[in-house]
Design a protein around this motif. Structure first.
Motif, PDB file in Angstrom:
ATOM      1  N   ILE A   1       0.844  -1.208   0.000  1.00 34.01           N
ATOM      2  CA  ILE A   1       0.000   0.000   0.000  1.00 34.01           C
ATOM      3  C   ILE A   1       0.877   1.256   0.000  1.00 34.01           C
ATOM      4  O   ILE A   1       0.625   2.216  -0.730  1.00 34.01           O
ATOM      5  CB  ILE A   1      -0.949  -0.014   1.213  1.00 34.01           C
ATOM      6  CG1 ILE A   1      -1.957  -1.154   1.079  1.00 34.01           C
ATOM      7  CG2 ILE A   1      -1.655   1.332   1.360  1.00 34.01           C
ATOM      8  CD1 ILE A   1      -2.826  -1.364   2.298  1.00 34.01           C
ATOM      9  N   ILE A   2       1.932   1.247   0.850  1.00 32.96           N
ATOM     10  CA  ILE A   2       2.852   2.385   0.897  1.00 32.96           C
ATOM     11  C   ILE A   2       3.532   2.564  -0.454  1.00 32.96           C
ATOM     12  O   ILE A   2       3.711   3.693  -0.935  1.00 32.96           O
ATOM     13  CB  ILE A   2       3.893   2.190   2.006  1.00 32.96           C
ATOM     14  CG1 ILE A   2       3.204   2.223   3.380  1.00 32.96           C
ATOM     15  CG2 ILE A   2       4.976   3.258   1.932  1.00 32.96           C
ATOM     16  CD1 ILE A   2       4.112   1.878   4.529  1.00 32.96           C
ATOM     17  N   LEU A   3       3.884   1.430  -1.076  1.00 37.48           N
ATOM     18  CA  LEU A   3       4.524   1.458  -2.383  1.00 37.48           C
ATOM     19  C   LEU A   3       3.622   2.119  -3.430  1.00 37.48           C
ATOM     20  O   LEU A   3       4.106   2.782  -4.350  1.00 37.48           O
ATOM     21  CB  LEU A   3       4.900   0.028  -2.813  1.00 37.48           C
ATOM     22  CG  LEU A   3       5.727  -0.120  -4.089  1.00 37.48           C
ATOM     23  CD1 LEU A   3       7.107   0.476  -3.882  1.00 37.48           C
ATOM     24  CD2 LEU A   3       5.830  -1.588  -4.486  1.00 37.48           C
ATOM     25  N   CYS A   4       2.307   1.966  -3.278  1.00 38.37           N
ATOM     26  CA  CYS A   4       1.365   2.580  -4.223  1.00 38.37           C
ATOM     27  C   CYS A   4       1.067   4.042  -3.874  1.00 38.37           C
ATOM     28  O   CYS A   4       0.893   4.888  -4.751  1.00 38.37           O
ATOM     29  CB  CYS A   4       0.060   1.781  -4.248  1.00 38.37           C
ATOM     30  SG  CYS A   4       0.238   0.111  -4.928  1.00 38.37           S
ATOM     31  N   ILE A   5       1.004   4.330  -2.543  1.00 41.60           N
ATOM     32  CA  ILE A   5       0.638   5.685  -2.102  1.00 41.60           C
ATOM     33  C   ILE A   5       1.705   6.697  -2.499  1.00 41.60           C
ATOM     34  O   ILE A   5       1.389   7.809  -2.931  1.00 41.60           O
ATOM     35  CB  ILE A   5       0.405   5.713  -0.575  1.00 41.60           C
ATOM     36  CG1 ILE A   5      -0.906   4.994  -0.236  1.00 41.60           C
ATOM     37  CG2 ILE A   5       0.367   7.151  -0.059  1.00 41.60           C
ATOM     38  CD1 ILE A   5      -1.167   4.866   1.246  1.00 41.60           C
ATOM     39  N   VAL A   6       2.973   6.319  -2.374  1.00 36.06           N
ATOM     40  CA  VAL A   6       4.061   7.270  -2.653  1.00 36.06           C
ATOM     41  C   VAL A   6       4.016   7.770  -4.098  1.00 36.06           C
ATOM     42  O   VAL A   6       3.972   8.999  -4.332  1.00 36.06           O
ATOM     43  CB  VAL A   6       5.428   6.645  -2.317  1.00 36.06           C
ATOM     44  CG1 VAL A   6       6.556   7.542  -2.821  1.00 36.06           C
ATOM     45  CG2 VAL A   6       5.555   6.429  -0.824  1.00 36.06           C
ATOM     46  N   PRO A   7       3.989   6.913  -5.112  1.00 39.55           N
ATOM     47  CA  PRO A   7       3.912   7.440  -6.481  1.00 39.55           C
ATOM     48  C   PRO A   7       2.574   8.131  -6.777  1.00 39.55           C
ATOM     49  O   PRO A   7       2.515   9.102  -7.528  1.00 39.55           O
ATOM     50  CB  PRO A   7       4.108   6.202  -7.357  1.00 39.55           C
ATOM     51  CG  PRO A   7       3.766   5.053  -6.495  1.00 39.55           C
ATOM     52  CD  PRO A   7       4.150   5.442  -5.110  1.00 39.55           C
ATOM     53  N   PHE A   8       1.491   7.619  -6.147  1.00 43.37           N
ATOM     54  CA  PHE A   8       0.185   8.252  -6.340  1.00 43.37           C
ATOM     55  C   PHE A   8       0.227   9.721  -5.885  1.00 43.37           C
ATOM     56  O   PHE A   8      -0.220  10.626  -6.596  1.00 43.37           O
ATOM     57  CB  PHE A   8      -0.875   7.462  -5.559  1.00 43.37           C
ATOM     58  CG  PHE A   8      -2.262   8.026  -5.691  1.00 43.37           C
ATOM     59  CD1 PHE A   8      -3.075   7.669  -6.758  1.00 43.37           C
ATOM     60  CD2 PHE A   8      -2.755   8.926  -4.757  1.00 43.37           C
ATOM     61  CE1 PHE A   8      -4.355   8.190  -6.890  1.00 43.37           C
ATOM     62  CE2 PHE A   8      -4.019   9.462  -4.879  1.00 43.37           C
ATOM     63  CZ  PHE A   8      -4.830   9.093  -5.947  1.00 43.37           C
ATOM     64  N   THR A   9       0.784   9.925  -4.687  1.00 38.70           N
ATOM     65  CA  THR A   9       0.887  11.290  -4.152  1.00 38.70           C
ATOM     66  C   THR A   9       1.802  12.152  -5.006  1.00 38.70           C
ATOM     67  O   THR A   9       1.517  13.333  -5.255  1.00 38.70           O
ATOM     68  CB  THR A   9       1.409  11.239  -2.707  1.00 38.70           C
ATOM     69  OG1 THR A   9       0.563  10.399  -1.913  1.00 38.70           O
ATOM     70  CG2 THR A   9       1.455  12.629  -2.105  1.00 38.70           C
ATOM     71  N   LEU A  10       2.899  11.562  -5.465  1.00 36.37           N
ATOM     72  CA  LEU A  10       3.860  12.301  -6.281  1.00 36.37           C
ATOM     73  C   LEU A  10       3.238  12.753  -7.595  1.00 36.37           C
ATOM     74  O   LEU A  10       3.321  13.939  -7.959  1.00 36.37           O
ATOM     75  CB  LEU A  10       5.081  11.421  -6.555  1.00 36.37           C
ATOM     76  CG  LEU A  10       6.149  12.039  -7.460  1.00 36.37           C
ATOM     77  CD1 LEU A  10       6.744  13.289  -6.830  1.00 36.37           C
ATOM     78  CD2 LEU A  10       7.250  11.011  -7.759  1.00 36.37           C
ATOM     79  N   PHE A  11       2.562  11.856  -8.288  1.00 29.76           N
ATOM     80  CA  PHE A  11       1.949  12.215  -9.569  1.00 29.76           C
ATOM     81  C   PHE A  11       0.801  13.219  -9.376  1.00 29.76           C
ATOM     82  O   PHE A  11       0.636  14.153 -10.164  1.00 29.76           O
ATOM     83  CB  PHE A  11       1.437  10.952 -10.280  1.00 29.76           C
ATOM     84  CG  PHE A  11       2.537  10.060 -10.772  1.00 29.76           C
ATOM     85  CD1 PHE A  11       3.567  10.556 -11.572  1.00 29.76           C
ATOM     86  CD2 PHE A  11       2.559   8.707 -10.438  1.00 29.76           C
ATOM     87  CE1 PHE A  11       4.578   9.725 -12.023  1.00 29.76           C
ATOM     88  CE2 PHE A  11       3.573   7.882 -10.883  1.00 29.76           C
ATOM     89  CZ  PHE A  11       4.585   8.385 -11.681  1.00 29.76           C
ATOM     90  N   LEU A  12       0.030  12.998  -8.317  1.00 26.89           N
ATOM     91  CA  LEU A  12      -1.077  13.922  -8.035  1.00 26.89           C
ATOM     92  C   LEU A  12      -0.545  15.326  -7.741  1.00 26.89           C
ATOM     93  O   LEU A  12      -1.107  16.333  -8.199  1.00 26.89           O
ATOM     94  CB  LEU A  12      -1.888  13.404  -6.842  1.00 26.89           C
ATOM     95  CG  LEU A  12      -3.300  13.989  -6.667  1.00 26.89           C
ATOM     96  CD1 LEU A  12      -4.165  13.660  -7.876  1.00 26.89           C
ATOM     97  CD2 LEU A  12      -3.949  13.452  -5.400  1.00 26.89           C
ATOM     98  N   SER A  13       0.559  15.411  -7.022  1.00 27.51           N
ATOM     99  CA  SER A  13       1.166  16.715  -6.696  1.00 27.51           C
ATOM    100  C   SER A  13       1.669  17.411  -7.946  1.00 27.51           C
ATOM    101  O   SER A  13       1.536  18.640  -8.090  1.00 27.51           O
ATOM    102  CB  SER A  13       2.315  16.528  -5.703  1.00 27.51           C
ATOM    103  OG  SER A  13       1.854  15.980  -4.488  1.00 27.51           O
ATOM    104  N   LEU A  14       2.258  16.627  -8.846  1.00 26.94           N
ATOM    105  CA  LEU A  14       2.759  17.215 -10.088  1.00 26.94           C
ATOM    106  C   LEU A  14       1.627  17.831 -10.911  1.00 26.94           C
ATOM    107  O   LEU A  14       1.743  18.953 -11.429  1.00 26.94           O
ATOM    108  CB  LEU A  14       3.494  16.158 -10.912  1.00 26.94           C
ATOM    109  CG  LEU A  14       4.841  15.691 -10.342  1.00 26.94           C
ATOM    110  CD1 LEU A  14       5.398  14.527 -11.169  1.00 26.94           C
ATOM    111  CD2 LEU A  14       5.845  16.851 -10.327  1.00 26.94           C
TER     112      LEU A  14
END
Length: 368
Positions: free
Chosen positions: A61-74
């Protein structure tokens, strides 16, 4: 953040969500392949993966949340940039309208940051410009009214002076007695004209804030006593008596210019003599508070109609609607009084009933 999200169209918002999910899934897949590859190459990575497995799905879940947050922030930063540019273009457009003379009532910038602050400053500037336009319009109206009223009041004595001078110049008088009568009228009208010009000059002078340049302590008690003596001859001629009431304390001082303050009370006493003859008395009363001195000058002549009271201190306003200088002055006396008191931080108001008309002057005391 809410304003940026509202700025994004719904279809674009849904597209960003789909793209973020796809990119997150792709990134997670790549990271998993990389971990599995490193597991076969390194015993330390294998031990790390074995330890992470004890936490169940949490590492995934953490592995998915980190890129999700990164792309959403971009995507958010990209749209925030678009939002800022859009607000700046809107602001510049409205400022161009202002520069072209097309004033807007108020800029509506739904932003809490620097753009919103800038829009608020521009709104403040617009308000000041609007006030300046209103004041400019009022000033133009005042100037036109002043010219009209001055021309009206100058015409009457000048017409009489010119008329009687023509009679004298053309020898159209029957005797020396009649000649002297014409000269007497010319002298009287010249005096009225001179008084009007003096009042007009003084009125324009006291309208300037810099007119009061010499603030010194003024003893009001002494000033009023001197005026009572000064007007004794006029009072006797009018068959009137000036009665003084009340007593000052040890601090009857105000800060101001003595000549101007004396003009205030001179005008009020002259008005009381002119309009209060039938009452026989003028009452001058003094009361004090901790910070103020109040002077009341009352007469017992004809009352002022209540409809006229609010306009007494306007320039060229006379209770006598005929504007005759036989019953009224230049129409500037009370306007001069109010302007002088404004310069001194004071106030004046008038009351009038069946048996009494009073003008009440309030001035701040000199601080000890």
């Amino acid at each position: 953040m809410k304003k940026v999200i509202k700025f994004i169209p719904v279809w674009k918002l849904l597209l960003y969500v789909v793209l973020v999910l796809l990119l997150t899934a792709g990134t997670a897949q790549v990271l998993l392949y990389a971990l599995f590859f490193l597991e076969t190459q390194s015993s330390r990575v294998a031990k790390f993966i074995e330890l992470s497995a004890t936490f169940g799905l949490m590492p995934f879940i953490i592995l998915c949340i980190v890129p999700f947050t990164l792309f959403l922030s971009l995507f958010y930063l990209y749209e925030r940039q678009n939002y800022t540019e859009s607000m700046m273009k809107k602001l510049m457009g409205e400022m161009e309208s202002i520069a072209d003379g097309r004033f807007v009532q108020e800029m509506t910038m739904e932003d809490d940051g620097l753009i919103g602050e800038l829009a608020a400053k521009v709104n403040q500037l617009l308000l000041q410009l609007d006030q300046a336009k209103t004041e400019q319009k009022e000033a133009a109206e005042v100037k036109n009214d002043l010219i009209t009223n001055v021309a009206h009041d100058l015409r009457s004595p000048l017409t009489s002076i010119v008329g009687y001078l023509d009679l004298i110049n053309e020898d159209r008088y029957k005797s020396e007695v009649e000649l002297r009568y014409y000269i007497q009228i010319i002298h009287q009208k010249s005096h009225e004209l001179n008084q009007l010009l003096n009042d007009l000059f003084e009125y324009t002078l006291v309208q300037k804030k810099e007119a009061l340049v010499n603030r010194v302590p003024i003893n009001l008690e002494e000033m009023l006593n001197q005026l009572a003596v000064q007007f004794q001859f006029q009072l006797n001629e009018a068959g009137m008596e000036l009665r003084q009431h009340g007593a000052f304390t040890e601090n009857p001082f105000v800060m101001g210019e003595g000549i101007k303050l004396a003009r205030v009370f001179e005008n009020l006493i002259q008005n009381a003599i002119r309009y209060g003859k039938q009452g026989k008395y003028i009452d001058l009363s003094a009361t004090e508070s901790e910070k103020l001195i109040q002077i009341e000058i009352a007469n017992y002549g004809q009352p002022i109609p209540s409809s006229d009271l609010p306009y007494l201190f306007e320039r060229f306003y006379r209770v006598e609607k005929s504007r005759s200088q036989y019953t009224g002055g230049s129409g500037l006396g009370l306007a001069i009084v109010k302007s002088i008191l404004d310069l001194h931080g004071g106030q004046i108001h008038a009351t009038s009933a069946f048996d009494k008309t009073a003008f009440v002057v309030t001035l701040p005391k000199k601080s000890e």
